[in-house]
Write an enzyme that holds these catalytic residues in place. Structure first.
Site, mmCIF file in Angstrom:
data_model
loop_
_atom_site.group_PDB
_atom_site.id
_atom_site.type_symbol
_atom_site.label_atom_id
_atom_site.label_comp_id
_atom_site.label_asym_id
_atom_site.label_seq_id
_atom_site.Cartn_x
_atom_site.Cartn_y
_atom_site.Cartn_z
ATOM 1 N N LYS A 35 0.812 -1.215 0.000
ATOM 2 C CA LYS A 35 0.000 0.000 0.000
ATOM 3 C C LYS A 35 0.852 1.275 0.000
ATOM 4 O O LYS A 35 0.563 2.216 -0.744
ATOM 5 C CB LYS A 35 -0.934 -0.019 1.213
ATOM 6 C CG LYS A 35 -1.976 1.075 1.204
ATOM 7 C CD LYS A 35 -3.183 0.657 2.030
ATOM 8 C CE LYS A 35 -2.847 0.503 3.497
ATOM 9 N NZ LYS A 35 -2.767 1.808 4.175
ATOM 10 N N ARG A 91 -10.090 4.637 9.209
ATOM 11 C CA ARG A 91 -9.833 3.261 9.610
ATOM 12 C C ARG A 91 -11.114 2.509 9.932
ATOM 13 O O ARG A 91 -11.120 1.294 10.020
ATOM 14 C CB ARG A 91 -8.990 3.251 10.891
ATOM 15 C CG ARG A 91 -7.535 3.277 10.626
ATOM 16 C CD ARG A 91 -6.706 2.770 11.775
ATOM 17 N NE ARG A 91 -5.301 3.070 11.525
ATOM 18 C CZ ARG A 91 -4.578 2.465 10.597
ATOM 19 N NH1 ARG A 91 -5.101 1.484 9.886
ATOM 20 N NH2 ARG A 91 -3.340 2.818 10.381
ATOM 21 N N ARG A 124 10.244 -13.378 4.224
ATOM 22 C CA ARG A 124 11.268 -12.343 4.460
ATOM 23 C C ARG A 124 12.274 -12.778 5.520
ATOM 24 O O ARG A 124 11.901 -13.350 6.540
ATOM 25 C CB ARG A 124 10.595 -11.033 4.901
ATOM 26 C CG ARG A 124 9.894 -10.336 3.765
ATOM 27 C CD ARG A 124 8.758 -9.438 4.210
ATOM 28 N NE ARG A 124 9.093 -8.609 5.339
ATOM 29 C CZ ARG A 124 9.211 -7.275 5.292
ATOM 30 N NH1 ARG A 124 9.011 -6.639 4.159
ATOM 31 N NH2 ARG A 124 9.489 -6.592 6.370
ATOM 32 N N ARG A 138 11.944 -12.071 11.428
ATOM 33 C CA ARG A 138 11.357 -11.204 12.466
ATOM 34 C C ARG A 138 10.037 -11.815 12.943
ATOM 35 O O ARG A 138 9.315 -12.433 12.165
ATOM 36 C CB ARG A 138 11.092 -9.803 11.910
ATOM 37 C CG ARG A 138 12.345 -8.976 11.674
ATOM 38 C CD ARG A 138 12.006 -7.655 10.992
ATOM 39 N NE ARG A 138 10.961 -6.926 11.721
ATOM 40 C CZ ARG A 138 9.940 -6.297 11.147
ATOM 41 N NH1 ARG A 138 9.814 -6.293 9.836
ATOM 42 N NH2 ARG A 138 9.043 -5.667 11.865
ATOM 43 N N ARG A 187 -2.501 -10.808 11.995
ATOM 44 C CA ARG A 187 -2.638 -9.411 11.536
ATOM 45 C C ARG A 187 -3.698 -9.314 10.442
ATOM 46 O O ARG A 187 -4.455 -8.338 10.373
ATOM 47 C CB ARG A 187 -1.302 -8.883 11.006
ATOM 48 C CG ARG A 187 -0.324 -8.513 12.129
ATOM 49 C CD ARG A 187 1.080 -8.314 11.607
ATOM 50 N NE ARG A 187 1.206 -7.167 10.712
ATOM 51 C CZ ARG A 187 2.208 -7.014 9.837
ATOM 52 N NH1 ARG A 187 3.142 -7.932 9.737
ATOM 53 N NH2 ARG A 187 2.258 -5.955 9.070
#
Ligand SMILES: [Zn+2]
Length: 216
Positions: free
Chosen positions: A13, A88, A127, A159, A170
């Protein structure tokens, strides 16, 4: 062109916001940037926001809304803007609608970047971060098979934020919070979905094709 960009974590985004805004010659207005500008500029709202952040509390909606209102009142936003990170939720969307109506304006378009959950997991969970220089590699896209950084030979690690479990969580939180907002804008008739899979330039191209019919 007054538009809002929405999309799940991992949809790219931030990058798309930048490209689309620059293609349309309108300012990209993200809540993150507004916060930083107010805090570093020491505005009254910035000082107020900082008292909450220093305590580890969420900045109240009213403060965020006041900052957005100030930012949208600036000269460069009079002929259009791209909002990223606001609204939001539905109450914020209604406040934005009223704010713009007071100025004789309205949103032209809400662009939703659409990526399915498995694709987001593939992007984020692949990642690996270098523990030494912080560079990020991708097991698949960079064909990274060992756990050494090609730039500095540091050790790579995953991570916590990038662990599949965390990413799925999430995504769930995002769906829960954003689904009502998406259906609100669908009802308003301003929502357009864009397939956000594939190379960055192709996604920007698709977004621009979707926006073109709404350009005045
Ligand atoms: Zn490194």
């Amino acid at each position: 062109m007054r538009l809002v960009l929405v999309g799940p974590p991992g949809a790219g985004k931030g990058t798309q916001a930048q490209y689309i805004a620059s293609n349309l010659s309108i300012p990209k207005i993200s809540t993150g940037d507004i916060f930083r500008a107010n805090v570093s500029g020491g505005t009254e709202l910035g000082k107020l926001a900082k008292t909450y952040m220093d305590r580890g509390d969420l900045v109240p909606d009213q403060v965020t809304i006041a900052m957005v209102r100030d930012r949208l009142s600036e000269d460069d936003a009079q002929d259009g803007f791209l909002l990223d990170g606001f609204p939001r939720n539905v109450p914020q969307a209604e406040i934005l609608k009223k704010m713009l109506a007071d100025w004789g304006q309205g949103l032209d378009l809400v662009l939703e970047l659409v990526v399915d959950d498995d694709e987001v997991v593939r992007r984020l969970a692949g990642r690996r971060t270098c523990s030494q220089c912080g560079r990020i590699w991708h097991v698949e896209f960079d064909d990274k098979q060992d756990d050494r950084c090609d730039a500095c030979d540091g050790t790579l690690f995953q991570r916590d934020d990038d662990k599949e479990e965390t990413v799925r969580h999430r995504l769930e939180v995002y769906q829960e919070q954003t689904a009502p907002l998406i259906s609100y804008y669908a009802d308003e008739g301003t929502l357009v979905g864009v397939d956000a899979t594939g190379p960055v330039e192709e996604v920007t191209q698709r977004a621009m094709d979707a926006i073109r019919p709404f350009l005045g």
